[in-house]
Design a protein around this motif. Structure first.
Motif, PDB file in Angstrom:
ATOM      1  N   LEU A 147       0.854  -1.174   0.000  1.00 46.89           N
ATOM      2  CA  LEU A 147       0.000   0.000   0.000  1.00 46.89           C
ATOM      3  C   LEU A 147       0.898   1.235   0.000  1.00 46.89           C
ATOM      4  CD1 LEU A 147      -2.476  -1.027   2.883  1.00 46.89           C
ATOM      5  CD2 LEU A 147      -2.680  -1.564   0.450  1.00 46.89           C
ATOM      6  N   CYS A 148       0.731   2.068  -1.020  1.00 47.35           N
ATOM      7  CA  CYS A 148       1.551   3.280  -1.085  1.00 47.35           C
ATOM      8  C   CYS A 148       0.760   4.439  -0.481  1.00 47.35           C
ATOM      9  CB  CYS A 148       1.914   3.585  -2.529  1.00 47.35           C
ATOM     10  SG  CYS A 148       2.840   5.126  -2.705  1.00 47.35           S
ATOM     11  N   ALA A 149       1.400   5.154   0.452  1.00 49.04           N
ATOM     12  CA  ALA A 149       0.718   6.281   1.094  1.00 49.04           C
ATOM     13  C   ALA A 149       0.661   7.491   0.167  1.00 49.04           C
ATOM     14  CB  ALA A 149       1.438   6.646   2.383  1.00 49.04           C
ATOM     15  N   CYS A 150       1.603   7.532  -0.792  1.00 48.72           N
ATOM     16  CA  CYS A 150       1.706   8.657  -1.728  1.00 48.72           C
ATOM     17  C   CYS A 150       1.730   9.978  -0.947  1.00 48.72           C
ATOM     18  CB  CYS A 150       0.571   8.630  -2.746  1.00 48.72           C
ATOM     19  SG  CYS A 150       0.828   9.802  -4.104  1.00 48.72           S
ATOM     20  N   GLY A 151       2.765  10.150  -0.144  1.00 50.66           N
ATOM     21  CA  GLY A 151       2.791  11.299   0.769  1.00 50.66           C
ATOM     22  C   GLY A 151       1.658  11.075   1.748  1.00 50.66           C
ATOM     23  N   SER A 152       0.663  11.935   1.644  1.00 47.28           N
ATOM     24  CA  SER A 152      -0.549  11.633   2.412  1.00 47.28           C
ATOM     25  C   SER A 152      -1.747  11.597   1.483  1.00 47.28           C
ATOM     26  CB  SER A 152      -0.736  12.686   3.506  1.00 47.28           C
ATOM     27  OG  SER A 152      -0.813  13.960   2.885  1.00 47.28           O
ATOM     28  N   ASN A 153      -1.480  11.629   0.186  1.00 44.58           N
ATOM     29  CA  ASN A 153      -2.559  11.672  -0.809  1.00 44.58           C
ATOM     30  C   ASN A 153      -3.551  10.528  -0.650  1.00 44.58           C
ATOM     31  OD1 ASN A 153      -2.424  13.826  -2.948  1.00 44.58           O
ATOM     32  ND2 ASN A 153      -0.274  13.191  -2.875  1.00 44.58           N
ATOM     33  N   ILE A 154      -3.013   9.342  -0.341  1.00 44.70           N
ATOM     34  CA  ILE A 154      -3.887   8.179  -0.219  1.00 44.70           C
ATOM     35  C   ILE A 154      -4.198   7.899   1.256  1.00 44.70           C
ATOM     36  CG2 ILE A 154      -4.051   5.685  -0.629  1.00 44.70           C
ATOM     37  CD1 ILE A 154      -2.329   6.161  -3.173  1.00 44.70           C
ATOM     38  N   SER A 155      -3.141   7.952   2.092  1.00 45.42           N
ATOM     39  CA  SER A 155      -3.323   7.517   3.491  1.00 45.42           C
ATOM     40  C   SER A 155      -4.202   8.473   4.302  1.00 45.42           C
ATOM     41  CB  SER A 155      -1.955   7.342   4.156  1.00 45.42           C
ATOM     42  OG  SER A 155      -1.192   8.517   4.004  1.00 45.42           O
ATOM     43  N   ASP A 156      -4.349   9.701   3.844  1.00 40.83           N
ATOM     44  CA  ASP A 156      -5.253  10.644   4.529  1.00 40.83           C
ATOM     45  C   ASP A 156      -6.702  10.211   4.424  1.00 40.83           C
ATOM     46  OD1 ASP A 156      -3.582  12.396   5.653  1.00 40.83           O
ATOM     47  OD2 ASP A 156      -4.027  14.106   4.324  1.00 40.83           O
ATOM     48  N   LYS A 157      -7.027   9.603   3.296  1.00 38.81           N
ATOM     49  CA  LYS A 157      -8.427   9.271   3.032  1.00 38.81           C
ATOM     50  C   LYS A 157      -8.747   7.818   3.373  1.00 38.81           C
ATOM     51  CE  LYS A 157     -10.975  11.842   1.748  1.00 38.81           C
ATOM     52  NZ  LYS A 157     -11.334  12.398   0.470  1.00 38.81           N
ATOM     53  N   ILE A 158      -7.755   6.949   3.136  1.00 36.06           N
ATOM     54  CA  ILE A 158      -8.021   5.523   3.297  1.00 36.06           C
ATOM     55  C   ILE A 158      -7.304   5.008   4.548  1.00 36.06           C
ATOM     56  CG2 ILE A 158      -7.679   3.260   2.218  1.00 36.06           C
ATOM     57  CD1 ILE A 158      -7.870   4.784  -0.489  1.00 36.06           C
ATOM     58  N   ASN A 159      -8.024   4.260   5.367  1.00 35.10           N
ATOM     59  CA  ASN A 159      -7.481   3.772   6.632  1.00 35.10           C
ATOM     60  C   ASN A 159      -6.683   2.485   6.389  1.00 35.10           C
ATOM     61  OD1 ASN A 159      -7.060   2.603   9.145  1.00 35.10           O
ATOM     62  ND2 ASN A 159      -9.012   3.357   9.971  1.00 35.10           N
ATOM     63  N   PHE A 160      -5.365   2.619   6.281  1.00 31.09           N
ATOM     64  CA  PHE A 160      -4.505   1.479   5.974  1.00 31.09           C
ATOM     65  C   PHE A 160      -4.576   0.402   7.062  1.00 31.09           C
ATOM     66  CE2 PHE A 160      -1.152   3.360   2.812  1.00 31.09           C
ATOM     67  CZ  PHE A 160      -2.183   3.648   1.925  1.00 31.09           C
ATOM     68  N   GLN A 161      -4.743   0.866   8.325  1.00 29.71           N
ATOM     69  CA  GLN A 161      -4.785  -0.076   9.438  1.00 29.71           C
ATOM     70  C   GLN A 161      -5.965  -1.032   9.295  1.00 29.71           C
ATOM     71  OE1 GLN A 161      -1.992   0.011  10.946  1.00 29.71           O
ATOM     72  NE2 GLN A 161      -2.721  -1.879  11.912  1.00 29.71           N
ATOM     73  N   GLU A 162      -7.110  -0.434   8.945  1.00 30.27           N
ATOM     74  CA  GLU A 162      -8.329  -1.246   8.795  1.00 30.27           C
ATOM     75  C   GLU A 162      -8.175  -2.216   7.619  1.00 30.27           C
ATOM     76  OE1 GLU A 162     -11.874   1.169   8.776  1.00 30.27           O
ATOM     77  OE2 GLU A 162     -13.104  -0.553   8.147  1.00 30.27           O
ATOM     78  N   ILE A 163      -7.586  -1.696   6.543  1.00 29.07           N
ATOM     79  CA  ILE A 163      -7.370  -2.547   5.363  1.00 29.07           C
ATOM     80  C   ILE A 163      -6.506  -3.751   5.726  1.00 29.07           C
ATOM     81  CG2 ILE A 163      -6.135  -2.649   3.156  1.00 29.07           C
ATOM     82  CD1 ILE A 163      -7.098   0.114   2.544  1.00 29.07           C
ATOM     83  N   LYS A 164      -5.428  -3.464   6.446  1.00 27.68           N
ATOM     84  CA  LYS A 164      -4.467  -4.509   6.827  1.00 27.68           C
ATOM     85  C   LYS A 164      -5.168  -5.655   7.566  1.00 27.68           C
ATOM     86  CE  LYS A 164       0.025  -4.468   9.144  1.00 27.68           C
ATOM     87  NZ  LYS A 164       1.009  -4.992   8.207  1.00 27.68           N
TER      88      LYS A 164
END
Lengths: 148, 653
Positions: B7-24
């Motif tokens: 999962l690429c955070a793309c700076g915060s472009n993606i990780s700001d909107k999508i909850n990586f923890q929940e996805i994991k």
């Protein structure tokens, strides 16, 4: 609460699942462009990329409905703009056939949507997604009784 | 099976909107998923190093990269996969940025959708197969059809790069139409003076050894595909050896047969054994056999007897079929002029002194019928002339486009009248006047400032009529405001639309190259790829693609050569794309539906096996045949039916 209001609430809470088949060169690029402009649209459409709309086998649409989709979108390059010359014409022809087939399966034709979106038409893309989601919400969940 | 999800955070472009923890938490439970790893700025130098390092350590069987659009960085990550020793096609990208994070306002719903998309990718990626890059040998020789400005420029450019070039020309000479013009717009330069040195390079230049010019020849068959064409050329007998003829004209003087000179539209005579015109290259004569006494059963050998070099005139010369193997083909067949007899009111063919632009060019030429003199049939000089622009052009019933070059010709004729016959009244009748480019203004300016010139606008070609009574020619016309007028005049020059050559249709058929609705060869793309046809390996140059002037034809000739030099490099092989389609022979029923839908003629039917076969060089991977095959006998690599079915099932799970 009267019946009409009750139905209205049901419709509003229903979030349809829609599969969108987008071609790599025009409509998928148009969807990316919508992203670049940060236009907001409902997240109900899961996009499956194909190289050309001509690759969209009618089976893909039937499979989508069978797997629980309430709607399907096929977005192609504009006539004359197909990266592969004429794949979009094949897609348009197959769509006409599909509509007849869907009726025979008891699926409303409006659940399968076809249009042309260029790489620059992010506005049109957002508008089509928004309209289609609204349309499928109106039609309600697809209760497919036959096995495709 | 071990899937690694990145999962690429793309700076915060993606990780700001999508909850990586929940996805994991959710995605790690999906079947076959070995791990879910967060990385940042995966496309950056550091990010790619992290990605590659992680791949090397964990050695996943399949990889999912959820980041930006695959249109941005699929190639970047495929390359990284390769660097890490994993086949690049074992990866699937998921578009988290453009099609999710940036367009979804509700963060929870964005995360839920992210999970659905990853489920789709997981179920599809397990079906991915390693795809290899296959290569085949390429022939770097080139065939050029047409020896006009575009073809010649292409031939020289290629020959200078040591490519072997075959130039097939249907006429006995090089230079196309351009070499027949005495002076060229926009700067009134001498046409033959400019073209003949170029032609001389073709036959005698330092790279002439790389060029095989075949005159009086045509293409009769083309087989094969990009990099590997087999071409059959029909070479008509010339009866003169172009390599050893010294151009002394002894044979011409000896020939007893006088015929209408075709290149001057029959306005003067030539011999049956003659040059096309004096100065034409190759500097060799030829026999017009249909007029030669030998074709009438006589045993005339006058030319052969007069020739000072033994064996140069060969009266037994026969038609030959030559076979050539080439890697690419340039179509540079030029254009024709619109048939003006379709406008009988303009008097062409039945009223004297009504000429087409091409005929008038010959009258202006030193090698023309009047030796550069502008004279009427009666031998007098014209006092009043009409130059009629837009004959057929910009007319939806005839040529629905502006030919672009005729106005410049018209202004050039104005200049010629003004300087050769001062005081001649010149009437320009036009629908529109065009004068584009940095050099055209000069002739335009001189035409509009010629005190003896008048410019009259008309609406429709039918509003013009040329009439002749008792030796007096008149032009009756209705101008753009609807008023009728009459001008008495002596000469008319028509500027017909530029149209495709009559043989374009046949060549299009032989090469499977498309033509547009006007009949010009159709380009791959009108703006970004106007030098390529839609058939890979067939290039377009000059006015066979669209009306254009000599300068643009030359430029396109160079461009076609450049395109070929960049793809046909001796010793380099052709990498066949991996995303192509192939036929499962056991399943193929031989119904030929696939070949009927293929836009690239990549599918052929094998008579011996009664099965279809796809040429991977020509296949562009659109997948139309895969969808069309009723027997499901075609596999579209990377987009197989099973893979797409799995993706559908996954995103809806």
């Amino acid at each position: 609460m009267n019946t009409t209001e009750n139905q209205g609430m049901l419709i509003n809470s229903f979030e349809p699942k829609i599969v969108g088949f987008l071609c790599n060169w025009c409509s998928y690029a148009g969807a990316d462009k919508a992203g670049a402009t940060q236009a907001q649209y409902p997240p109900n459409v899961n996009i499956v990329k194909v190289m050309c709309s001509g690759r969209v086998d009618p089976q893909f649409v039937l499979k989508s409905f069978q797997e629980g989709a309430d709607g399907v979108m096929i977005l192609a390059c504009h006539p004359g703009d197909c990266h592969y010359k004429e794949g979009n014409y094949r897609a348009a022809q197959r769509y006409q056939m599909l509509k007849v087939l869907l009726t025979q399966f008891g699926i409303e034709q409006e659940r399968c949507f076809f249009d042309y979106v260029s790489a620059g038409e992010s506005d049109k893309f957002v508008q089509l997604i928004t309209q289609t989601v609204a349309k499928i919400k109106e039609l309600g969940p697809l209760n497919l009784k036959v096995t495709v | 099976m071990k899937i690694g999800v990145y999962l690429c955070a793309c700076g915060s472009n993606i990780s700001d909107k999508i909850n990586f923890q929940e996805i994991k938490v959710v995605v790690e439970k999906i079947e076959n998923v070995a791990y879910v790893t967060n990385l940042d700025m995966m496309c950056s130098y550091e990010g790619l190093k992290d990605f590659e390092g992680h791949l090397r350590v964990h050695q996943p069987d399949r990889v999912i990269v959820a980041a930006c659009s695959p249109r941005d960085h699929e190639n970047t990550f495929m390359l990284a996969m390769g660097n890490a020793g994993i086949n690049p096609y074992l990866m699937q990208m998921v578009n988290f940025r453009e099609q999710l994070a940036w367009v979804t306002s509700d963060s929870d719903r964005a995360t839920q959708k992210a999970i659905q998309l990853l489920k789709g990718a997981c179920s599809r990626v397990v079906l991915h197969e390693s795809l290899g890059k296959e290569s085949i040998d390429l022939n770097s020789d080139v065939l050029i059809i047409g020896a006009g400005p575009a073809g010649l420029k292409a031939a020289l450019t290629l020959a200078q790069a040591d490519r072997r070039v075959t130039v097939v020309e249907k006429s006995p000479m090089m230079g196309g139409k351009a070499v027949r013009y005495e002076e060229l717009f926009p700067k009134m330069e001498c046409g033959p003076c400019m073209l003949e040195p170029l032609e001389a390079q073709i036959v005698h230049g330092p790279y002439a050894g790389n060029i095989n010019l075949i005159t009086l020849a045509e293409i009769i068959e083309v087989k094969g595909f990009f990099g590997n064409y087999i071409v059959k050329i029909k070479k008509n007998p010339r009866y003169v050896d172009i390599h050893n003829c010294i151009g002394c004209a002894e044979c011409v003087n000896a020939c007893p047969v006088s015929i209408d000179n075709e290149i001057n539209f029959g306005m003067n005579k030539k011999k049956a054994m003659d040059f096309t015109f004096f100065g034409a290259l190759p500097n060799a004569t030829y026999i017009d056999m249909k007029s030669c006494l030998r074709s009438k059963g006589e045993d005339c050998q006058a030319c052969q007897a007069a020739c000072p070099i033994q064996g140069v005139v060969n009266l037994e010369d026969k038609e030959e079929t030559i076979e050539k193997n080439v890697g690419a083909i340039i179509l540079a067949t030029g254009h024709s002029l619109y048939d003006v007899s379709k406008f009988p009111k303009l008097g062409y063919g039945h009223i004297e002194d009504v000429y087409t632009s091409m005929q008038f060019e010959r009258m202006l030429s030193a090698s023309g019928p009047t030796g550069k003199q502008i004279i009427l049939k009666n031998g007098l000089e014209p006092k009043t002339v009409a130059i009629i622009h837009c004959v057929g052009s910009m007319d939806s019933h005839h040529a629905p486009y502006c030919s672009g070059v005729c106005c410049q010709s018209g202004f050039k004729y104005n200049y010629e009248f003004h300087h050769k016959l001062p005081g001649t009244k010149v009437y320009h009748l036009y629908k529109e006047l065009v004068s584009p480019g940095k050099d055209s203004y000069g002739l335009y300016n001189s035409a509009v400032h010629n005190q003896d010139a008048s410019f009259i606008r008309y609406n429709n070609i039918d509003d013009l009529e040329i009439d002749a009574h008792h030796g007096q020619k008149s032009l009756f016309y209705r101008d753009a405001t609807g008023h009728k007028h009459r001008i008495n005049l002596d000469m008319v020059v028509l500027l017909p639309a530029v149209v495709p050559n009559a043989d374009s249709a046949l060549l299009a058929q032989i090469l499977d190259v498309g033509t547009d609705k006007m009949g010009f060869f159709e380009e791959l793309h009108g703006i970004v790829d106007s030098t390529k046809s839609k058939v890979k390996g067939v290039y377009l140059a000059g006015s066979c693609q669209s009306p254009k002037d000599i300068k643009d034809s030359m430029t396109q000739g160079s461009a076609a050569a450049g395109n070929i030099l960049s793809v046909l490099v001796p010793g380099r092989q052709l990498d066949i794309e991996s995303i192509t389609a192939w036929v499962i022979e056991e399943k193929c029923a031989g119904c030929k539906v696939c070949s009927s839908v293929c836009p690239y003629k990549a599918i052929s039917f094998q008579e011996e096996t009664k099965k279809s076969i796809i040429n991977a060089v020509l296949c562009q991977g659109c997948g139309t045949c895969v969808a069309a095959c009723p027997a499901e006998a075609i596999v579209g690599n990377f987009f197989t039916t099973e893979e797409i079915f799995a993706e559908i099932k996954g995103v809806l799970a």
